[in-house]
Write a protein that holds these residues in place. Structure first.
Motif, PDB file in Angstrom:
ATOM      1  N   ILE A 244       0.833  -1.195   0.000  1.00  0.00           N
ATOM      2  CA  ILE A 244       0.000   0.000   0.000  1.00  0.00           C
ATOM      3  C   ILE A 244       0.873   1.254   0.000  1.00  0.00           C
ATOM      4  O   ILE A 244       1.646   1.488   0.939  1.00  0.00           O
ATOM      5  CB  ILE A 244      -0.952   0.014   1.214  1.00  0.00           C
ATOM      6  CG1 ILE A 244      -1.904  -1.186   1.145  1.00  0.00           C
ATOM      7  CG2 ILE A 244      -1.737   1.320   1.275  1.00  0.00           C
ATOM      8  CD1 ILE A 244      -2.859  -1.297   2.316  1.00  0.00           C
ATOM      9  N   GLU A 245       0.768   2.011  -1.062  1.00  0.00           N
ATOM     10  CA  GLU A 245       1.455   3.294  -1.147  1.00  0.00           C
ATOM     11  C   GLU A 245       0.570   4.367  -0.506  1.00  0.00           C
ATOM     12  O   GLU A 245      -0.652   4.367  -0.692  1.00  0.00           O
ATOM     13  CB  GLU A 245       1.738   3.657  -2.613  1.00  0.00           C
ATOM     14  CG  GLU A 245       2.639   2.664  -3.325  1.00  0.00           C
ATOM     15  CD  GLU A 245       4.073   2.707  -2.801  1.00  0.00           C
ATOM     16  OE1 GLU A 245       4.468   3.774  -2.281  1.00  0.00           O
ATOM     17  OE2 GLU A 245       4.764   1.677  -2.901  1.00  0.00           O
ATOM     18  N   LEU A 246       1.189   5.270   0.207  1.00  0.00           N
ATOM     19  CA  LEU A 246       0.414   6.287   0.907  1.00  0.00           C
ATOM     20  C   LEU A 246       0.075   7.446  -0.016  1.00  0.00           C
ATOM     21  O   LEU A 246       0.939   8.039  -0.640  1.00  0.00           O
ATOM     22  CB  LEU A 246       1.191   6.796   2.126  1.00  0.00           C
ATOM     23  CG  LEU A 246       1.454   5.768   3.231  1.00  0.00           C
ATOM     24  CD1 LEU A 246       2.157   6.422   4.409  1.00  0.00           C
ATOM     25  CD2 LEU A 246       0.156   5.099   3.680  1.00  0.00           C
ATOM     26  N   ASP A 247      -1.211   7.715  -0.116  1.00  0.00           N
ATOM     27  CA  ASP A 247      -1.715   8.904  -0.791  1.00  0.00           C
ATOM     28  C   ASP A 247      -2.939   9.355  -0.017  1.00  0.00           C
ATOM     29  O   ASP A 247      -3.256   8.804   1.046  1.00  0.00           O
ATOM     30  CB  ASP A 247      -2.020   8.638  -2.263  1.00  0.00           C
ATOM     31  CG  ASP A 247      -2.978   7.469  -2.483  1.00  0.00           C
ATOM     32  OD1 ASP A 247      -3.875   7.266  -1.615  1.00  0.00           O
ATOM     33  OD2 ASP A 247      -2.851   6.756  -3.489  1.00  0.00           O
ATOM     34  N   VAL A 248      -3.636  10.342  -0.498  1.00  0.00           N
ATOM     35  CA  VAL A 248      -4.779  10.879   0.245  1.00  0.00           C
ATOM     36  C   VAL A 248      -5.814   9.797   0.530  1.00  0.00           C
ATOM     37  O   VAL A 248      -6.331   9.669   1.647  1.00  0.00           O
ATOM     38  CB  VAL A 248      -5.424  12.048  -0.529  1.00  0.00           C
ATOM     39  CG1 VAL A 248      -6.716  12.502   0.160  1.00  0.00           C
ATOM     40  CG2 VAL A 248      -4.446  13.214  -0.647  1.00  0.00           C
TER      41      VAL A 248
ATOM     42  N   VAL B 117      -4.436   7.005   3.033  1.00  0.00           N
ATOM     43  CA  VAL B 117      -4.307   7.551   4.385  1.00  0.00           C
ATOM     44  C   VAL B 117      -5.685   7.666   5.034  1.00  0.00           C
ATOM     45  O   VAL B 117      -5.873   7.313   6.204  1.00  0.00           O
ATOM     46  CB  VAL B 117      -3.596   8.918   4.361  1.00  0.00           C
ATOM     47  CG1 VAL B 117      -3.724   9.627   5.709  1.00  0.00           C
ATOM     48  CG2 VAL B 117      -2.126   8.743   4.008  1.00  0.00           C
ATOM     49  N   LEU B 118      -6.671   8.128   4.272  1.00  0.00           N
ATOM     50  CA  LEU B 118      -8.033   8.224   4.794  1.00  0.00           C
ATOM     51  C   LEU B 118      -8.575   6.845   5.155  1.00  0.00           C
ATOM     52  O   LEU B 118      -9.184   6.659   6.225  1.00  0.00           O
ATOM     53  CB  LEU B 118      -8.940   8.889   3.763  1.00  0.00           C
ATOM     54  CG  LEU B 118     -10.418   9.050   4.162  1.00  0.00           C
ATOM     55  CD1 LEU B 118     -10.540   9.919   5.404  1.00  0.00           C
ATOM     56  CD2 LEU B 118     -11.220   9.641   2.996  1.00  0.00           C
ATOM     57  N   ILE B 119      -8.322   5.869   4.285  1.00  0.00           N
ATOM     58  CA  ILE B 119      -8.758   4.497   4.563  1.00  0.00           C
ATOM     59  C   ILE B 119      -8.092   3.981   5.837  1.00  0.00           C
ATOM     60  O   ILE B 119      -8.740   3.338   6.675  1.00  0.00           O
ATOM     61  CB  ILE B 119      -8.432   3.578   3.370  1.00  0.00           C
ATOM     62  CG1 ILE B 119      -9.334   3.919   2.186  1.00  0.00           C
ATOM     63  CG2 ILE B 119      -8.585   2.102   3.749  1.00  0.00           C
ATOM     64  CD1 ILE B 119      -8.917   3.244   0.886  1.00  0.00           C
TER      65      ILE B 119
ATOM     66  N   ILE C  59      -1.420  -4.206   9.402  1.00  0.00           N
ATOM     67  CA  ILE C  59      -0.080  -4.592   8.954  1.00  0.00           C
ATOM     68  C   ILE C  59      -0.169  -5.712   7.927  1.00  0.00           C
ATOM     69  O   ILE C  59       0.520  -5.690   6.899  1.00  0.00           O
ATOM     70  CB  ILE C  59       0.768  -5.017  10.166  1.00  0.00           C
ATOM     71  CG1 ILE C  59       1.011  -3.810  11.084  1.00  0.00           C
ATOM     72  CG2 ILE C  59       2.096  -5.632   9.719  1.00  0.00           C
ATOM     73  CD1 ILE C  59       1.688  -4.152  12.397  1.00  0.00           C
ATOM     74  N   VAL C  60      -1.041  -6.676   8.183  1.00  0.00           N
ATOM     75  CA  VAL C  60      -1.222  -7.794   7.250  1.00  0.00           C
ATOM     76  C   VAL C  60      -1.838  -7.306   5.939  1.00  0.00           C
ATOM     77  O   VAL C  60      -1.524  -7.820   4.862  1.00  0.00           O
ATOM     78  CB  VAL C  60      -2.088  -8.891   7.891  1.00  0.00           C
ATOM     79  CG1 VAL C  60      -2.448  -9.972   6.871  1.00  0.00           C
ATOM     80  CG2 VAL C  60      -1.374  -9.513   9.080  1.00  0.00           C
ATOM     81  N   LEU C  61      -2.686  -6.302   6.026  1.00  0.00           N
ATOM     82  CA  LEU C  61      -3.297  -5.757   4.824  1.00  0.00           C
ATOM     83  C   LEU C  61      -2.264  -5.090   3.919  1.00  0.00           C
ATOM     84  O   LEU C  61      -2.361  -5.155   2.693  1.00  0.00           O
ATOM     85  CB  LEU C  61      -4.386  -4.756   5.205  1.00  0.00           C
ATOM     86  CG  LEU C  61      -5.294  -4.257   4.087  1.00  0.00           C
ATOM     87  CD1 LEU C  61      -6.076  -5.424   3.471  1.00  0.00           C
ATOM     88  CD2 LEU C  61      -6.263  -3.197   4.611  1.00  0.00           C
ATOM     89  N   GLY C  62      -1.255  -4.454   4.549  1.00  0.00           N
ATOM     90  CA  GLY C  62      -0.201  -3.862   3.730  1.00  0.00           C
ATOM     91  C   GLY C  62       0.283  -2.494   4.161  1.00  0.00           C
ATOM     92  O   GLY C  62       1.147  -1.898   3.502  1.00  0.00           O
ATOM     93  N   PHE C  63      -0.235  -1.972   5.280  1.00  0.00           N
ATOM     94  CA  PHE C  63       0.239  -0.678   5.781  1.00  0.00           C
ATOM     95  C   PHE C  63       1.546  -0.870   6.546  1.00  0.00           C
ATOM     96  O   PHE C  63       1.704  -1.829   7.299  1.00  0.00           O
ATOM     97  CB  PHE C  63      -0.805  -0.036   6.693  1.00  0.00           C
ATOM     98  CG  PHE C  63      -2.022   0.457   5.964  1.00  0.00           C
ATOM     99  CD1 PHE C  63      -1.983   1.642   5.241  1.00  0.00           C
ATOM    100  CD2 PHE C  63      -3.215  -0.261   6.009  1.00  0.00           C
ATOM    101  CE1 PHE C  63      -3.108   2.101   4.560  1.00  0.00           C
ATOM    102  CE2 PHE C  63      -4.345   0.192   5.330  1.00  0.00           C
ATOM    103  CZ  PHE C  63      -4.289   1.374   4.603  1.00  0.00           C
TER     104      PHE C  63
END
Length: 294
Positions: A70-74, A77-79, A139-143
């Motif tokens: 997961i790349e951080l974007d608007v 981050v909201l999710i 964390i498992v999801l990808g963050f």
């Protein structure tokens, strides 16, 4: 900035609000209680920082099995903020319904005062009981783990501002967000309020899952826990429920009973030993709350 220092960095903001509230509304404060809250906050921050140092390698090991990168974007981050708030709701709800988690969380509810310093009244034992387990799905999801715990810290930082009696209802804000009015209900032991309003930031989870209660009259709120908590000593406050649990485990007749003590709904029955170090849970109003708390 290291994740474990994020809340400490916000301390000047927190103390500014505390100073204003104390100077204008001293009736909501008791100095020994507030001092205990500050000491408990420092103990909690130390335990959390130590836990992050110890557990972060495990979190990154787990992260390598994540479903997505997961790349951080608007949008993401909201999710992340919404997902973490959803998970916080279930952590908070579990902390009221499972004795093992309540043994730590009871510290936060043990004060009979409701002011900004009450937000500081946290447990040294949260890492031990496994608060961090509730963030593993992210964390498992990808963050990234450090980002996850930054979101956790920001969520907790927001919750500082709902621990007050000086803010009335906030109109349309009440429909979506956790507010001082909603959180006063959560800390109250009035009939109909117990085990309600577990929200972190968004009150929508309580409305979706049937745990929402509207504040009726804040002047009638009674804060604290059902049971004995007459100490302002930070360590006594921290271990009182563990002492109760230990005694209940000692007297439990079989394995099933012992497991119920550990993982069942927190008992409201005091064992036969000094109540100075004992405590009871904010028991559900349908079975355990007494009429004099209405």
């Amino acid at each position: 900035m290291p994740v474990e220092l994020l809340l400490l960095a916000l301390s000047p903001v927190f103390f500014t609000f505390i100073l204003y509230e104390f100077l204008k509304y001293k009736q909501h404060y008791e100095l020994k209680d507030s001092f205990a809250n500050v000491v408990l906050a420092l103990m909690h921050q130390f335990a959390d920082a130590l836990a992050l140092v110890v557990l972060m390698p495990f979190f990154y090991w787990l992260h390598q099995f994540a479903f997505f990168e997961i790349e951080l974007d608007v949008a993401t981050v909201l999710i992340a903020f919404i997902l973490q708030d959803f998970l916080y709701y279930w952590f908070h709800r579990a902390s009221h319904h499972i004795h093992w988690f309540w043994a730590a969380h009871v510290v936060h509810h043990s004060s009979k005062k409701m002011n900004f310093t009450t937000a500081f009244r946290q447990s040294f034992f949260y890492p031990l009981v496994g608060m961090w387990l509730f963030w593993l799905p992210m964390i498992v999801l990808g963050f990234d783990p450090k980002f996850v715990f930054a979101v956790v810290a920001i969520n907790l930082g927001f919750q500082f501002f709902v621990h007050t009696q000086i803010v009335d209802k906030l109109g349309v804000v009440e429909y979506l967000f956790n507010t001082p009015s909603h959180h006063r209900v959560h800390h109250s032991i009035n009939k109909g309020y117990i085990d309600k309003n577990f929200a972190g930031v968004l009150i929508i989870w309580d409305k979706l899952f049937g745990t929402f209660a509207q504040e009726q009259d804040k002047s009638h709120n009674r804060y604290g826990i059902i049971g004995a908590c007459d100490s302002t000593h930070p360590w006594t406050i921290s271990v009182m429920q563990w002492r109760l649990m230990k005694e209940q485990l000692r007297t439990a007749p079989n394995l099933q009973s012992k497991l119920s003590v550990l993982f069942g709904y927190p008992s409201h029955q005091l064992p036969q030993f000094s109540t100075k170090h004992a405590n009871t849970h904010n028991t559900s109003d349908s079975t355990n709350a007494t009429e004099d708390l209405s």
